[in-house]
Design an enzyme around this catalytic site. Structure first.
Site, PDB file in Angstrom:
ATOM      1  CE  LYS A 172      -1.429   1.519   4.128  1.00  0.00           C
ATOM      2  NZ  LYS A 172      -1.209   2.873   4.599  1.00  0.00           N
ATOM      3  CG  ASN A 173       2.416   2.689   3.549  1.00  0.00           C
ATOM      4  OD1 ASN A 173       1.254   3.046   3.327  1.00  0.00           O
ATOM      5  ND2 ASN A 173       2.873   2.437   4.764  1.00  0.00           N
ATOM      6  CB  CYS A 200      -3.562   6.017  11.274  1.00  0.00           C
ATOM      7  SG  CYS A 200      -4.304   4.666  10.356  1.00  0.00           S
ATOM      8  NE  ARG A 214       0.799  10.454  10.747  1.00  0.00           N
ATOM      9  CZ  ARG A 214       0.299   9.517   9.945  1.00  0.00           C
ATOM     10  NH1 ARG A 214      -0.931   9.093  10.125  1.00  0.00           N
ATOM     11  NH2 ARG A 214       1.017   9.013   8.955  1.00  0.00           N
ATOM     12  CG  ASP A 250       3.597   1.429   9.552  1.00  0.00           C
ATOM     13  OD1 ASP A 250       3.270   2.318  10.356  1.00  0.00           O
ATOM     14  OD2 ASP A 250       3.739   1.634   8.327  1.00  0.00           O
ATOM     15  NE  ARG A 263      -6.926   4.627   6.221  1.00  0.00           N
ATOM     16  CZ  ARG A 263      -6.384   5.709   6.707  1.00  0.00           C
ATOM     17  NH1 ARG A 263      -6.789   6.169   7.870  1.00  0.00           N
ATOM     18  NH2 ARG A 263      -5.445   6.346   6.050  1.00  0.00           N
TER      19      ARG A 263
END
Ligand code: EPZ
Length: 451
Positions: A22-23, A121, A126, A312, A404
């Site tokens: 995903k990233n 998230c 952030r 993560d 997600r």
């Protein structure tokens, strides 16, 4: 609202293929804004963050089409209303932070970008200062207007800049600046750049589109700007965090699983920790076989930027440590407030204390099923793992954050023997209690209010 119902106690066993990352897929999708021909990405996972970014890109006049395993993206700024060529709307960007990655490409190619401050998230503070400082160093004029970043520039120019922040380099900040620099006039040097494999993957995709980039995977990236970028076909790298999730799920259930298409090199720090926990790991260049011990050993680590243990993965390893035969010490230097899963793990019987920046996890013999809530993507996955090992039934409520980043996690785990299914979410007892308390407080306040 959906939940996962898990009946714990089944050992995971078998073989499974790792999905695309995903990233890595998200910034690569944003890179489509830079090219004047179609970008074809394979291995893009079917997760809701990808759907959200596709919606942002369509809004910016990028045609996004999926055919089997190929996601084709074709940017055409000449179509549609002019005012919408630059605007990434708040209702979409607020849903996920990675959509902020359209800022750099929009600015570089279209000369103007209006992008809402991002959501994502809740992992603590952030900010996006590093993104903005980087783009300002390339000559962009940046201001904040009604919750949106407005960035403008005729043509960006190469510069020396740094991605170094209080908690290390910013990953999506590096992606944003890297993409913008590909079309800047002259050379850009990005010091303290993120070294994450997903940034290397993005750089490879940009190179196929015609960008000139050196130093990928090191902390100094050099970009020699070109006049234009074209299309490309790019295979997105496998997801190292999904791979770590499946490995930790195997370890916590005392199972034995082989991962196919795994990013072995990118997982070194995680494999070392799993070995410390007593797991037997055998690898080939793209497979990982994990056999768990009967009793896990404690682990001590600090999550750090790559090549350190990824933040993560921290919640997943915390779940693992709850069943370790001793005390594990866990710290997170990337997101120091990323410990919201601890309260939920305690509901399952985990013994965890937060001492300053460190979680001390005292391993227990057995976790017990309970109702818990997925507070964010990786915290939610950690609760699923704990539920797989717990005695009895666990309900992980509100699993949207898990969707997600995982393409039907429950289906993958079921194929490996887990007893897990997706069910409609029932009202949680805690929520009901909170509502009851709120009603009582309101009644008391109404009684004592001045007439
Ligand atoms: C990326 O987020 C990932 N997201 C995150 O994965 C991951 O947790 C994170 O990197 C760290 O590895 C994507 O790639 C889409 P950062 P990003 O900017 O880029 C501070 C998941 O679960 N910082 O590298 O948003 C920040 O507060 C997600 O898949 C600044 O100070 O993270 C943090 O402490 C969640 N100023 C640290 O840097 C800035 O301008 C690292 O954040 C930007 C960040």
């Amino acid at each position: 609202m959906e939940a996962f119902r898990i009946l714990g106690g089944q050992r995971l066993d078998g073989e499974v293929r790792v999905d695309g990352a995903k990233n890595a897929a998200l910034p690569a999708m944003a890179a489509a804004l830079l090219g004047d021909e179609p970008l074809r990405l394979t291995g893009v996972p079917r997760v809701t963050d990808v759907t959200t970014l596709a919606a942002v890109l369509r809004h910016l006049h990028v045609a996004v089409r999926r055919e089997n395993d190929i996601l084709q993206l074709e940017s055409d700024a000449s179509r549609g209303e002019a005012s919408q060529r630059f605007l990434a709307p708040q209702h979409l960007v607020a849903r996920m932070r990675a959509s902020f990655c359209v800022l750099g490409p929009l600015l570089a190619l279209r000369g103007r970008a209006v992008v809402s401050l991002p959501g994502g998230c809740h992992l603590g503070d952030r900010p996006v200062d590093l993104h903005l400082r980087g783009l300002a160093a390339l000559g962009a004029d940046i201001r904040l207007e009604r919750g949106h970043v407005v960035a403008e520039s005729k043509r960006l120019r190469g510069a020396m800049l740094s991605m170094s922040g209080r908690h290390g380099p910013s990953v999506t900040g590096t992606a944003n600046v890297l993409m913008a620099a590909t079309l800047a006039r002259g050379t850009t040097t990005i010091a303290s750049a993120a070294r994450e494999p997903e940034i290397v993957d993005l750089g490879r995709c940009l190179r196929k589109m015609g960008a000139k980039i050196e130093g990928l995977g090191t902390s100094t990236i050099e970009v020699h700007g070109v006049e234009q970028l074209g299309g490309a076909t790019h295979q997105v790298m496998p997801d190292r965090i999904e791979a770590a999730t499946l490995l930790a799920a195997t370890a916590i259930t005392r199972g034995q699983v082989t991962l196919r298409g795994a990013p072995v090199e990118a997982l070194q720090s995680v494999l070392e920790l799993l070995t410390d926990a007593g797991c037997q790991i055998d690898t080939t260049p793209d497979t990982i076989r994990l056999r768990s011990p009967e009793r896990l050993q404690p682990i001590c680590f600090t999550a750090r930027p790559y090549p350190g243990v990824p933040t993560d993965v921290q919640p997943l390893l915390t779940a693992l440590a709850t069943l370790g035969g001793g005390t594990s010490t866990i710290e997170d230097q990337v997101f120091s407030a990323r410990f919201r899963h601890l309260a939920e793990l305690r509901r399952l019987g985990a013994r965890i204390e937060l001492e300053g920046p460190r979680a001390k996890v005292r391993g227990v013999e057995q976790l017990t099923g309970a109702h818990v809530c997925a507070t964010d993507l990786r915290a939610g996955a950690a609760l699923v793992l704990a539920g797989l090992a717990a005695q009895g039934e666990t309900l992980v409520h509100d699993v949207a954050p898990i969707d997600r980043g995982h393409e039907r996690l429950e289906a993958k785990l079921s194929r490996l023997g887990a007893d897990i299914e997706r069910v409609p979410s029932q009202r949680r007892p805690t929520l009901l209690m909170n509502r009851q308390r709120a009603r009582e407080r309101a009644a008391v306040a109404a009684r004592s209010a001045p007439r």
